[in-house]
Scaffold this motif. Sequence first.
Motif, short mmCIF file in Angstrom:
data_model
loop_
_atom_site.label_atom_id
_atom_site.label_comp_id
_atom_site.label_asym_id
_atom_site.label_seq_id
_atom_site.Cartn_x
_atom_site.Cartn_y
_atom_site.Cartn_z
N THR A 217 0.30 -1.06 -0.36
CA THR A 217 0.22 -0.22 0.09
C THR A 217 0.97 1.18 -0.16
N LEU B 282 3.80 1.81 -0.87
CA LEU B 282 4.36 2.08 -2.15
C LEU B 282 3.97 2.43 -3.46
N PHE B 283 2.72 1.95 -3.16
CA PHE B 283 1.46 2.53 -4.23
C PHE B 283 0.67 3.36 -4.08
N PHE B 284 0.64 4.51 -2.94
CA PHE B 284 -0.19 5.07 -2.82
C PHE B 284 0.27 6.56 -3.29
N PRO B 285 1.60 6.87 -3.57
CA PRO B 285 2.00 8.07 -4.24
C PRO B 285 1.63 7.89 -6.42
N TYR B 286 0.58 6.81 -6.51
CA TYR B 286 0.64 6.64 -7.73
C TYR B 286 -1.11 7.51 -7.96
N ILE B 287 -2.07 7.01 -6.87
CA ILE B 287 -2.75 7.71 -6.74
C ILE B 287 -3.66 9.03 -6.69
N THR B 288 -2.19 10.29 -5.96
CA THR B 288 -2.16 10.87 -5.50
C THR B 288 -2.12 11.91 -6.28
N SER B 289 -3.29 13.42 -6.12
CA SER B 289 -2.91 13.84 -6.93
C SER B 289 -1.78 14.82 -7.67
N LEU B 290 -2.04 14.70 -8.85
CA LEU B 290 -0.63 14.94 -9.51
C LEU B 290 -0.46 16.20 -9.55
N TYR C 85 2.58 1.52 -9.91
CA TYR C 85 1.46 1.12 -10.24
C TYR C 85 2.19 -0.37 -11.20
#
Lengths: 313, 275
Positions: free
Chosen positions: A128, A130-138, A193
């Motif tokens: 989780t 390591l994955f979290f940055p991918y779905i954070t608002s750009l 991702y």
Amino acid sequence: MASTPPNLLEPVVAGPPRPPAPGPARRRRTALVGWSFILPNFVGFAALTLIPIVATLGLAFMQWNSYSTPEWVGLDNFRRLWASETFWTALRNTAYYAAGHIPLTLVAALGFAVLLNRKLRGIGIFRTALFFPYITSLVAVAVVWNMLFSPDAGPVNQFLHAIGVSETPGWTTSTTWAMPAVIITSVWRDLGYYMVLYLAGLQTIPGELYEAAEVDGAGPWARFWHITVPSLRPTTFFVLIMLTISSFKVFDLVQVMTEGGPGRSTLVLSQLIYREGVREGRFGYSSAVALVLFVIVLLVTVIQFRIQQRGEK
Amino acid sequence: MSRPGATVRRIVLYVLLIVISLAVLVPFGWMLVSSVKLDAEVFTVPIQWIPQELHWDNFTKIWSRVPLARYLTNSLILSVTITALQVLTGSFAAYGFAKVRFPGRDALFLAYLATIAVPWQAYMVPQYIMMERLGLVDTRMSLILLQAFGAFGVFLMRQYYLTIPDELSEAARIDGLSEYGIWARVILPLSKPALASLALLTFVNTWNDYMGPFIYLTSNDLWTVQIGLRAFVGQFDAEYAMIMTGSVISVLPILVIFLVGQRYFVQGIATSGLK
């Protein structure tokens, strides 16, 4: 859901098995029913994706500004492109970004996936994280990293100082270091991702392969190169294509972090298309840039496809 | 399992995983810490990881500094509408592609698939011209139309429907259900996980989208939280703490959605990637 072996093309080409052929009237009814399902989506898809794609092909050969009528000019737009320094800068920067983003993201994603592909208490928490940055608002991501990269008292340079780097880079304020800053941020954001894709791929490799190799005396490194890497070939192929497409169309991150600057040091093709097409209203010229972008992505994809096929033989 | 070597290796592994995870999460930590500081405390040497005083009032002040409530509402309207339309039309079309056999179907699906590989930037100019001619630039409708009918949703749902055995729909057909009935009463209930994946991925993508709203929405009244935040940064670039407060608020909804539906995200990505 991810338990079947990864295979990109097979299910796309072969649908469900064909039932015995029904009569013509029944067939026509079935076709109508089939279309009725697809139609609501297809109307939007055709009008807003399919037609614009075809239109780009035509517009690239036309001279058309917001207030003029379209006029066929053959290869004029491309000649202007060829002679335009800004175009070459944007192309070079995009290639630079891709050359950094693709290999770094791939290696990081694969490495973390291998590391996280084990049954351990609490492993989910690490996945989780390591994955979290991918779905954070750009925008939030870009804004935070801009501050982290701040040349004077930014945390990145403070860290570099602490480990003994005396001349720290100016990052987003420097024409040399702005692109590396963008690339680092993009790798950090995207690796989660691709890690998920690799984790799904890793789960399809039968454990017996590793057990047999271990019996044969293969060490972890040998097992990685001779079992993991070849078994992940379809996943890697897909990852490479996705990475290629996403690197060549990069826009948001650059736009928010550097707006293409300083100077034109991080100007990428998508920004050029946006500036020429939407802001300046040079529809024909920007479509020519778009066509070049598309052809590059297509070429790279086809080459990767060929290499992948050769590897399978 | 009880070998001492195995235990040591396990501990080393845990330490490694914790270090890596913390390294990846550090930017979020810094964002959170900075959001409750004073501007002057954000860039200090050395970094203050624990602020001397917590300025939680940043989180109350920001609402009057920036029309953040309006931006959040706009983002919510767009995300909900687009997600609903994408899930509805996507799953409906996917049934046609996966469960009904008719001439031209596979060619049409290939067209869908091919467009996924075409970068949006390659055709955004003709789209923009169309929207301009229709008078839809600077309306929410433009973004809804652009994003609600994506090929991705059709693709994801079709891949899932292919894993549902045809015997189920055959049996329902023999029982006299129409194709629409089968979709609504047999396939939809079975595809809840895939629907959840698609809905969450679409919602998050729309919420985080920058380029679409950046190109199409020029009135401040319509701005999404991403555009609003970016504009705020451009305008008050020295108000570091407030900028971080805004960033935290823009990420929070995503964090909540992610923690609730985590496994659907992962399944959705794995499905769209591997089949």
